[in-house]
Design a protein around this motif. Structure first.
Motif, PDB file in Angstrom:
ATOM      1  N   GLN A  61      42.483  32.334  34.132  1.00  0.00           N
ATOM      2  CA  GLN A  61      42.085  33.250  33.067  1.00  0.00           C
ATOM      3  C   GLN A  61      42.252  32.576  31.710  1.00  0.00           C
ATOM      4  O   GLN A  61      43.106  31.709  31.526  1.00  0.00           O
ATOM      5  CB  GLN A  61      42.893  34.546  33.113  1.00  0.00           C
ATOM      6  CG  GLN A  61      44.342  34.423  32.700  1.00  0.00           C
ATOM      7  CD  GLN A  61      44.965  35.773  32.396  1.00  0.00           C
ATOM      8  OE1 GLN A  61      44.381  36.612  31.717  1.00  0.00           O
ATOM      9  NE2 GLN A  61      46.165  35.998  32.940  1.00  0.00           N
ATOM     10  N   ASP A  96      38.694  36.170  26.843  1.00  0.00           N
ATOM     11  CA  ASP A  96      38.127  37.044  27.869  1.00  0.00           C
ATOM     12  C   ASP A  96      37.677  36.239  29.075  1.00  0.00           C
ATOM     13  O   ASP A  96      37.173  35.114  28.941  1.00  0.00           O
ATOM     14  CB  ASP A  96      36.923  37.821  27.312  1.00  0.00           C
ATOM     15  CG  ASP A  96      37.301  38.773  26.187  1.00  0.00           C
ATOM     16  OD1 ASP A  96      38.368  39.411  26.300  1.00  0.00           O
ATOM     17  OD2 ASP A  96      36.548  38.869  25.206  1.00  0.00           O
ATOM     18  N   GLY A  97      37.836  36.838  30.245  1.00  0.00           N
ATOM     19  CA  GLY A  97      37.309  36.242  31.458  1.00  0.00           C
ATOM     20  C   GLY A  97      38.087  35.039  31.945  1.00  0.00           C
ATOM     21  O   GLY A  97      39.261  34.836  31.610  1.00  0.00           O
ATOM     22  N   VAL A  98      37.405  34.230  32.747  1.00  0.00           N
ATOM     23  CA  VAL A  98      38.024  33.051  33.358  1.00  0.00           C
ATOM     24  C   VAL A  98      37.227  31.805  32.970  1.00  0.00           C
ATOM     25  O   VAL A  98      36.055  31.878  32.595  1.00  0.00           O
ATOM     26  CB  VAL A  98      38.078  33.184  34.898  1.00  0.00           C
ATOM     27  CG1 VAL A  98      38.975  34.327  35.310  1.00  0.00           C
ATOM     28  CG2 VAL A  98      36.671  33.388  35.487  1.00  0.00           C
ATOM     29  N   THR A 154      43.218  32.250  40.815  1.00  0.00           N
ATOM     30  CA  THR A 154      42.017  32.773  40.191  1.00  0.00           C
ATOM     31  C   THR A 154      42.244  34.232  39.845  1.00  0.00           C
ATOM     32  O   THR A 154      42.778  35.004  40.652  1.00  0.00           O
ATOM     33  CB  THR A 154      40.771  32.618  41.067  1.00  0.00           C
ATOM     34  OG1 THR A 154      39.653  33.193  40.366  1.00  0.00           O
ATOM     35  CG2 THR A 154      40.921  33.306  42.414  1.00  0.00           C
ATOM     36  N   LEU A 177      39.916  36.440  39.223  1.00  0.00           N
ATOM     37  CA  LEU A 177      38.727  37.242  39.478  1.00  0.00           C
ATOM     38  C   LEU A 177      39.082  38.658  39.911  1.00  0.00           C
ATOM     39  O   LEU A 177      38.487  39.642  39.440  1.00  0.00           O
ATOM     40  CB  LEU A 177      37.867  36.574  40.557  1.00  0.00           C
ATOM     41  CG  LEU A 177      37.207  35.242  40.201  1.00  0.00           C
ATOM     42  CD1 LEU A 177      36.601  34.619  41.449  1.00  0.00           C
ATOM     43  CD2 LEU A 177      36.127  35.461  39.138  1.00  0.00           C
ATOM     44  N   GLY A 234      41.176  40.613  37.300  1.00  0.00           N
ATOM     45  CA  GLY A 234      40.269  40.981  36.226  1.00  0.00           C
ATOM     46  C   GLY A 234      39.503  42.246  36.554  1.00  0.00           C
ATOM     47  O   GLY A 234      39.315  43.117  35.690  1.00  0.00           O
ATOM     48  N   ARG A 278      39.627  46.053  34.718  1.00  0.00           N
ATOM     49  CA  ARG A 278      38.430  46.777  34.293  1.00  0.00           C
ATOM     50  C   ARG A 278      38.242  48.077  35.061  1.00  0.00           C
ATOM     51  O   ARG A 278      37.200  48.724  34.959  1.00  0.00           O
ATOM     52  CB  ARG A 278      37.195  45.885  34.488  1.00  0.00           C
ATOM     53  CG  ARG A 278      37.190  44.624  33.649  1.00  0.00           C
ATOM     54  CD  ARG A 278      35.833  43.912  33.746  1.00  0.00           C
ATOM     55  NE  ARG A 278      35.493  43.519  35.116  1.00  0.00           N
ATOM     56  CZ  ARG A 278      35.825  42.362  35.668  1.00  0.00           C
ATOM     57  NH1 ARG A 278      36.536  41.469  34.977  1.00  0.00           N
ATOM     58  NH2 ARG A 278      35.466  42.067  36.914  1.00  0.00           N
ATOM     59  N   GLN A 315      32.649  34.154  44.904  1.00  0.00           N
ATOM     60  CA  GLN A 315      33.012  33.352  43.736  1.00  0.00           C
ATOM     61  C   GLN A 315      34.336  32.619  43.965  1.00  0.00           C
ATOM     62  O   GLN A 315      34.502  31.463  43.554  1.00  0.00           O
ATOM     63  CB  GLN A 315      33.129  34.241  42.500  1.00  0.00           C
ATOM     64  CG  GLN A 315      31.815  34.837  42.026  1.00  0.00           C
ATOM     65  CD  GLN A 315      32.014  35.706  40.798  1.00  0.00           C
ATOM     66  OE1 GLN A 315      32.633  35.300  39.814  1.00  0.00           O
ATOM     67  NE2 GLN A 315      31.504  36.924  40.854  1.00  0.00           N
TER      68      GLN A 315
END
Length: 252
Positions: A115, A120-122, A146, A148, A151, A155, A167
């Protein structure tokens, strides 16, 4: 770093009897966990930060993290892995230096996440691969995390999605080539998806225990090589401490 201890730590990652990591946060908790029969000790970032009055998310100063790592290594005989979060840097050059400092504490491994801390995000897989290679150059066993799935949870989405597993499989292949020792997928809890991931990734897979997940022996049957408890032990102990204190103060 003790290379023999590092090799022993790596060998503990097995898909027949997963390495069990009940996460510590300081030397005292590490001693208790080791005395209970742990084959290795690893920290969780939330507990380490919280024990020193900091929030999670790489807020605790690097020097303080290194001091905690050193005190744990000196207190137990088993291999020690430290949650290194994002390595306190974005660029590979600084990561190389920071990882060398962590290795000098005697820790043999680290969690290292994809991350973007403070963003924001990875990181894109190729970018994170360069970052992993920088950390692995220290000799540390890199548990490549990870974010993912976490995250998705942040959200308010279901983390157990086939698209996210696809992914993660892609990242696992890239991370392995970069020198990662294992792939950490906190937030993934569906047994079928865990099995799919384990079968597709050429790395031991680390899952984090969440309510409703199968027991470690069953997770081993699915192909999991490492099971950790993340912030759970810290939260349990702090909740018990607060409850005990409240009972004393309300009764007197």
């Amino acid at each position: 770093m003790d290379n023999a201890k590092r090799d022993r730590f790596a060998s503990l990652h097995s898909d027949t009897a997963p390495l069990l990591i009940y996460n510590a946060w300081d030397a005292g908790s590490a001693v208790a966990i080791a005395a209970a029969g742990a084959k290795a000790v690893a920290t969780g970032s939330l507990g380490v930060a919280g024990a020193q009055g900091h929030d999670d998310g790489q807020v605790i100063p690097l020097a303080d993290l290194l001091g905690t790592a050193r005190s744990i290594v000196n207190a137990v005989e088993v291999p020690v892995s430290i949650d290194f979060e994002g390595g306190y840097a974005a660029d590979p050059g600084t990561l190389t230096k920071n990882a060398a400092l962590l290795a000098e504490t005697g820790a043999v491994g680290c969690n290292f996440e994809d991350q973007i801390i403070g963003g924001d995000g990875v990181y894109a897989p190729a970018v994170q691969a360069d970052r992993i290679a920088a950390v692995a150059s220290s000799g540390l066993f890199v548990n490549a995390r990870t974010d993912l799935f976490l995250g998705a949870m942040k959200r308010s989405e279901d983390p157990n999605q086939s698209a996210l597993v696809d992914q993660a499989i892609e990242r696992g292949a890239v991370f392995a080539d970069a020198g990662a020792g294992s792939l950490f997928v906190p937030g993934l809890s569906d047994p079928e998806l865990i099995a799919t991931l384990c079968n597709a990734v050429n790395l031991p897979v680390n899952v984090m225990m969440l309510p409703g997940m199968p027991q470690p022996a069953k997770l081993g049957e699915l192909g999991v090589g490492r099971v950790s408890w993340g912030p759970g032990p810290w939260r349990t102990m702090m909740a018990q401490l607060e409850q005990d204190a409240r009972e004393i103060f309300t009764a007197n």
